[in-house]
Design a protein around this motif. Structure first.
Motif, PDB file in Angstrom:
ATOM      1  N   VAL A  54       0.794  -1.146  -0.187  1.00  9.97           N
ATOM      2  CA  VAL A  54       0.033   0.209  -0.082  1.00  9.97           C
ATOM      3  C   VAL A  54       0.747   1.173  -0.118  1.00  9.97           C
ATOM      4  O   VAL A  54       1.756   1.434   0.744  1.00  9.97           O
ATOM      5  N   TYR A  55       0.628   2.066  -1.050  1.00  6.31           N
ATOM      6  CA  TYR A  55       1.436   3.264  -1.028  1.00  6.31           C
ATOM      7  C   TYR A  55       0.334   4.629  -0.895  1.00  6.31           C
ATOM      8  O   TYR A  55      -1.029   4.464  -1.337  1.00  6.31           O
ATOM      9  N   GLN A  56       0.693   5.709  -0.750  1.00  8.02           N
ATOM     10  CA  GLN A  56      -0.099   6.847  -0.950  1.00  8.02           C
ATOM     11  C   GLN A  56       0.703   8.323  -1.200  1.00  8.02           C
ATOM     12  O   GLN A  56       2.032   8.256  -0.562  1.00  8.02           O
ATOM     13  N   ASP A  57      -0.015   8.991  -1.916  1.00  2.00           N
ATOM     14  CA  ASP A  57       0.550  10.330  -2.078  1.00  2.00           C
ATOM     15  C   ASP A  57      -0.453  11.444  -1.874  1.00  2.00           C
ATOM     16  O   ASP A  57      -1.426  10.966  -1.269  1.00  2.00           O
ATOM     17  N   LYS A  58      -0.323  12.636  -2.176  1.00  2.00           N
ATOM     18  CA  LYS A  58      -1.167  13.612  -1.672  1.00  2.00           C
ATOM     19  C   LYS A  58      -2.654  13.282  -2.388  1.00  2.00           C
ATOM     20  O   LYS A  58      -3.721  13.469  -1.878  1.00  2.00           O
ATOM     21  N   MET A 117      -8.371   1.315   4.215  1.00  2.00           N
ATOM     22  CA  MET A 117      -7.681   2.675   3.666  1.00  2.00           C
ATOM     23  C   MET A 117      -7.532   3.558   4.766  1.00  2.00           C
ATOM     24  O   MET A 117      -8.160   3.794   5.709  1.00  2.00           O
ATOM     25  N   PRO A 118      -5.987   4.144   4.606  1.00  2.00           N
ATOM     26  CA  PRO A 118      -5.690   5.023   5.610  1.00  2.00           C
ATOM     27  C   PRO A 118      -6.412   6.504   5.859  1.00  2.00           C
ATOM     28  O   PRO A 118      -6.521   7.083   6.835  1.00  2.00           O
TER      29      PRO A 118
ATOM     30  N   LYS B  68       3.721   5.708  -6.973  1.00  2.00           N
ATOM     31  CA  LYS B  68       4.204   6.856  -6.199  1.00  2.00           C
ATOM     32  C   LYS B  68       4.078   6.957  -5.030  1.00  2.00           C
ATOM     33  O   LYS B  68       3.278   6.327  -4.384  1.00  2.00           O
ATOM     34  N   GLY B  69       4.648   8.031  -4.361  1.00  3.84           N
ATOM     35  CA  GLY B  69       4.189   8.116  -2.842  1.00  3.84           C
ATOM     36  C   GLY B  69       4.968   7.359  -1.956  1.00  3.84           C
ATOM     37  O   GLY B  69       5.812   6.588  -2.088  1.00  3.84           O
ATOM     38  N   GLU B  70       4.576   7.779  -0.681  1.00  2.00           N
ATOM     39  CA  GLU B  70       5.218   6.979   0.597  1.00  2.00           C
ATOM     40  C   GLU B  70       4.722   5.487   0.947  1.00  2.00           C
ATOM     41  O   GLU B  70       3.379   5.200   0.290  1.00  2.00           O
ATOM     42  N   VAL B  71       5.381   4.827   1.053  1.00  2.00           N
ATOM     43  CA  VAL B  71       4.914   3.301   1.653  1.00  2.00           C
ATOM     44  C   VAL B  71       3.962   3.180   2.802  1.00  2.00           C
ATOM     45  O   VAL B  71       4.599   3.827   3.715  1.00  2.00           O
ATOM     46  N   VAL B  72       2.851   2.689   2.760  1.00  2.00           N
ATOM     47  CA  VAL B  72       1.979   2.734   4.060  1.00  2.00           C
ATOM     48  C   VAL B  72       2.252   1.335   4.697  1.00  2.00           C
ATOM     49  O   VAL B  72       2.441   1.177   5.861  1.00  2.00           O
TER      50      VAL B  72
END
Lengths: 155, 124
Positions: A54-58, A117-118, B68-72
């Motif tokens: 799981v990844y997230q950006d803005k 989901m975060p 993309k982005g940070e790893v959760v």
């Protein structure tokens, strides 16, 4: 965040030993004290459990699952109450085949993974792609979740 | 007697810590051995299959970018794959063919003519 633990396929084990190996895994898990998820993990009951990132950006949350050897029609993605579920069944190409099997390390059968989901996401705008055995689901963050983030970064 | 059982064996020494070891299925059919390796994230351009002496080596380079982005949360190792098998003279190494399908590499290792089952006609 509640995610079912990934069961690493025990490499190098022969098919008759796979059952036993997964039983041992389950026993270890019990001894770890994490009773929750024991019945959910299908590894012991003839299924498999793909690895999930799981990844997230803005803008988005991204969920990546390694599902080699599937057909995209056989992957079922559902989203409900903030939980994304990826499920399906990986079938062996044909049940009965001539010849002898020397090594059988790949898992077949049903799988089921859920990821909460975060942040809030917009369910209507979820997109998914399946390429080279990797499923990527893109979940756009809801406006209020994004607004909150901006506040934090300014202060 | 089944001398074939020793034909394809993983050579343990070739495992390097930086490589991922892809799970494999191997099956023998009349004309060939079929080898399947799970390498999610590898397309057909990322596959290298080499035969040197008695060793068949398969390397899979991942081309997929992590999101993309940070790893959760992360479970995958996102490394390149490598695995070697020892093969003997019963395989016609010149005719090995490969196919890549949704992260599964399917290798066909045809048996050499000399080891194929042969029907012998009875003449009186």
């Amino acid at each position: 965040m509640k995610i079912i633990r990934y069961q690493d396929p025990e490499l190098g084990t022969w098919s008759p030993l796979n059952r036993l190996a997964s039983l041992r895994e389950e026993m270890n898990r019990l001894l770890d004290g994490s009773l929750a998820g024991f019945s959910e993990n299908v590894g012991l009951f003839g299924g498999w459990s793909p690895s999930v990132d799981v990844y997230q950006d803005k803008e988005n949350v991204y969920v990546k699952a390694e599902l080699p050897g599937m057909k995209k029609e056989e992957i079922e993605i559902t989203f409900q109450d903030g939980i994304l579920t990826v499920a399906g069944e990986r079938k062996q190409e044909s049940e009965v085949r001539e010849g002898e099997s020397f090594r059988s390390e790949r898992f077949f059968g049903k799988f089921h993974r859920s990821v909460s989901m975060p942040t809030k996401v917009e369910a209507e705008r979820i997109k998914a792609a399946y390429k080279d055995g990797v499923l990527t689901v893109e979940l756009p963050k809801a406006a209020e979740a994004k607004a909150k983030q901006i506040e934090v970064s300014v202060s | 007697m089944k001398p074939e059982t020793n034909t394809l064996e993983r050579s343990q020494t070739s495992r390097m810590p930086s490589w991922e070891l892809p799970p494999a299925n191997i099956r023998e059919e009349h004309e060939a051995y079929l080898l399947e390796l799970e390498m999610p994230g590898v397309s057909k351009n990322g596959i290298e299959v080499t035969v040197e002496n008695n060793e068949l080596t398969i390397v899979g380079h991942r081309q997929d970018e992590p999101p993309k982005g940070e790893v959760v949360y992360r479970e995958s190792r996102h490394g390149d794959y490598r695995r070697s098998f020892e093969i003997d003279t019963s395989i016609d190494t010149g005719k090995i063919s490969a196919k890549m399908e949704q992260g599964i590499l399917k290798l066909t290792l045809p048996k050499a003519e000399s080891v194929k089952p042969r029907k012998i006609q009875v003449v009186d």
